[in-house]
Write a protein that holds these residues in place. Structure first.
Motif, PDB file in Angstrom:
ATOM      1  N   ASN A 122       0.858  -1.184   0.000  1.00 32.38           N
ATOM      2  CA  ASN A 122       0.000   0.000   0.000  1.00 32.38           C
ATOM      3  C   ASN A 122       0.893   1.234   0.000  1.00 32.38           C
ATOM      4  O   ASN A 122       1.493   1.563   1.019  1.00 32.38           O
ATOM      5  CB  ASN A 122      -0.916  -0.008   1.232  1.00 32.38           C
ATOM      6  CG  ASN A 122      -1.900   1.142   1.245  1.00 32.38           C
ATOM      7  OD1 ASN A 122      -1.700   2.168   0.609  1.00 32.38           O
ATOM      8  ND2 ASN A 122      -2.973   0.986   1.987  1.00 32.38           N
ATOM      9  N   GLY A 123       0.978   1.903  -1.129  1.00 33.40           N
ATOM     10  CA  GLY A 123       1.840   3.072  -1.275  1.00 33.40           C
ATOM     11  C   GLY A 123       1.553   4.178  -0.268  1.00 33.40           C
ATOM     12  O   GLY A 123       2.437   4.956   0.080  1.00 33.40           O
ATOM     13  N   ARG A 124       0.328   4.218   0.227  1.00 35.38           N
ATOM     14  CA  ARG A 124      -0.025   5.247   1.203  1.00 35.38           C
ATOM     15  C   ARG A 124       0.681   5.043   2.534  1.00 35.38           C
ATOM     16  O   ARG A 124       0.734   5.954   3.363  1.00 35.38           O
ATOM     17  CB  ARG A 124      -1.544   5.291   1.403  1.00 35.38           C
ATOM     18  CG  ARG A 124      -2.263   5.790   0.157  1.00 35.38           C
ATOM     19  CD  ARG A 124      -3.771   5.838   0.319  1.00 35.38           C
ATOM     20  NE  ARG A 124      -4.147   6.651   1.465  1.00 35.38           N
ATOM     21  CZ  ARG A 124      -5.185   6.380   2.263  1.00 35.38           C
ATOM     22  NH1 ARG A 124      -5.931   5.317   2.030  1.00 35.38           N
ATOM     23  NH2 ARG A 124      -5.466   7.150   3.277  1.00 35.38           N
ATOM     24  N   ALA A 125       1.266   3.873   2.746  1.00 36.01           N
ATOM     25  CA  ALA A 125       2.003   3.608   3.988  1.00 36.01           C
ATOM     26  C   ALA A 125       3.231   4.503   4.100  1.00 36.01           C
ATOM     27  O   ALA A 125       3.777   4.677   5.190  1.00 36.01           O
ATOM     28  CB  ALA A 125       2.416   2.138   4.053  1.00 36.01           C
ATOM     29  N   LEU A 126       3.641   5.091   2.992  1.00 35.20           N
ATOM     30  CA  LEU A 126       4.794   5.996   2.984  1.00 35.20           C
ATOM     31  C   LEU A 126       4.630   7.106   4.023  1.00 35.20           C
ATOM     32  O   LEU A 126       5.601   7.601   4.582  1.00 35.20           O
ATOM     33  CB  LEU A 126       4.972   6.593   1.585  1.00 35.20           C
ATOM     34  CG  LEU A 126       6.238   7.369   1.311  1.00 35.20           C
ATOM     35  CD1 LEU A 126       7.465   6.504   1.558  1.00 35.20           C
ATOM     36  CD2 LEU A 126       6.242   7.882  -0.110  1.00 35.20           C
ATOM     37  N   GLU A 127       3.414   7.447   4.319  1.00 35.89           N
ATOM     38  CA  GLU A 127       3.102   8.468   5.315  1.00 35.89           C
ATOM     39  C   GLU A 127       3.707   8.140   6.681  1.00 35.89           C
ATOM     40  O   GLU A 127       4.042   9.031   7.452  1.00 35.89           O
ATOM     41  CB  GLU A 127       1.578   8.576   5.428  1.00 35.89           C
ATOM     42  CG  GLU A 127       1.069   9.530   6.460  1.00 35.89           C
ATOM     43  CD  GLU A 127      -0.446   9.567   6.522  1.00 35.89           C
ATOM     44  OE1 GLU A 127      -0.957  10.010   7.560  1.00 35.89           O
ATOM     45  OE2 GLU A 127      -1.125   9.153   5.567  1.00 35.89           O
ATOM     46  N   PHE A 128       3.874   6.855   6.985  1.00 32.68           N
ATOM     47  CA  PHE A 128       4.324   6.424   8.316  1.00 32.68           C
ATOM     48  C   PHE A 128       5.792   6.002   8.354  1.00 32.68           C
ATOM     49  O   PHE A 128       6.295   5.597   9.392  1.00 32.68           O
ATOM     50  CB  PHE A 128       3.444   5.279   8.816  1.00 32.68           C
ATOM     51  CG  PHE A 128       1.992   5.632   8.798  1.00 32.68           C
ATOM     52  CD1 PHE A 128       1.471   6.541   9.703  1.00 32.68           C
ATOM     53  CD2 PHE A 128       1.147   5.095   7.839  1.00 32.68           C
ATOM     54  CE1 PHE A 128       0.129   6.901   9.676  1.00 32.68           C
ATOM     55  CE2 PHE A 128      -0.196   5.435   7.800  1.00 32.68           C
ATOM     56  CZ  PHE A 128      -0.705   6.340   8.717  1.00 32.68           C
ATOM     57  N   VAL A 129       6.472   6.102   7.230  1.00 30.58           N
ATOM     58  CA  VAL A 129       7.879   5.702   7.116  1.00 30.58           C
ATOM     59  C   VAL A 129       8.762   6.720   7.824  1.00 30.58           C
ATOM     60  O   VAL A 129       8.513   7.927   7.776  1.00 30.58           O
ATOM     61  CB  VAL A 129       8.269   5.590   5.618  1.00 30.58           C
ATOM     62  CG1 VAL A 129       9.754   5.363   5.446  1.00 30.58           C
ATOM     63  CG2 VAL A 129       7.466   4.486   4.955  1.00 30.58           C
ATOM     64  N   ASP A 130       9.804   6.244   8.482  1.00 31.17           N
ATOM     65  CA  ASP A 130      10.767   7.128   9.131  1.00 31.17           C
ATOM     66  C   ASP A 130      11.382   8.068   8.097  1.00 31.17           C
ATOM     67  O   ASP A 130      11.659   7.671   6.958  1.00 31.17           O
ATOM     68  CB  ASP A 130      11.874   6.292   9.796  1.00 31.17           C
ATOM     69  CG  ASP A 130      12.812   7.134  10.620  1.00 31.17           C
ATOM     70  OD1 ASP A 130      12.437   7.487  11.759  1.00 31.17           O
ATOM     71  OD2 ASP A 130      13.917   7.447  10.137  1.00 31.17           O
ATOM     72  N   GLU A 131      11.592   9.303   8.498  1.00 33.42           N
ATOM     73  CA  GLU A 131      12.143  10.321   7.593  1.00 33.42           C
ATOM     74  C   GLU A 131      13.441   9.869   6.922  1.00 33.42           C
ATOM     75  O   GLU A 131      13.706  10.205   5.779  1.00 33.42           O
ATOM     76  CB  GLU A 131      12.398  11.631   8.353  1.00 33.42           C
ATOM     77  CG  GLU A 131      11.141  12.362   8.746  1.00 33.42           C
ATOM     78  CD  GLU A 131      10.297  12.800   7.552  1.00 33.42           C
ATOM     79  OE1 GLU A 131      10.856  13.255   6.543  1.00 33.42           O
ATOM     80  OE2 GLU A 131       9.066  12.659   7.627  1.00 33.42           O
TER      81      GLU A 131
END
Length: 81
Positions: free
Chosen positions: A63-72
């Motif tokens: 789910n590409g939207r998971a990028l929102e929760f990825v560490d900077e």
């Protein structure tokens, strides 16, 4: 609370991770199973694993939207983005 029960649950529905005990949200095997099934489950993962490349790649692939929760630190990684 039981690790095996939680693992079985997240394999079926990654979002079940939201109900897991905090200590299990940093269990790499459980987290990987959860985000592989539902990348959006990354939002419930312990911060320490949000910078784990393998976990992040599995979540974003599902789910590409998971990028929102990825560490900077991984948001500039071309394989992740």
């Amino acid at each position: 609370r039981d690790r095996e029960i939680v693992l079985a649950a997240v394999v079926q529905k990654g979002a079940a991770l939201s109900y897991a005990e905090e200590s299990l949200k940093s269990d790499r095997e459980i987290v990987l199973a959860a985000v592989t099934q539902d990348g959006w489950a990354l939002r419930w993962v312990d911060d320490s694993l949000k910078r784990d490349r393998k976990i992040v790649l599995a979540a974003v692939a599902q789910n590409g939207r998971a990028l929102e929760f990825v560490d900077e630190s991984l948001k500039s990684d071309r394989d992740v983005v």
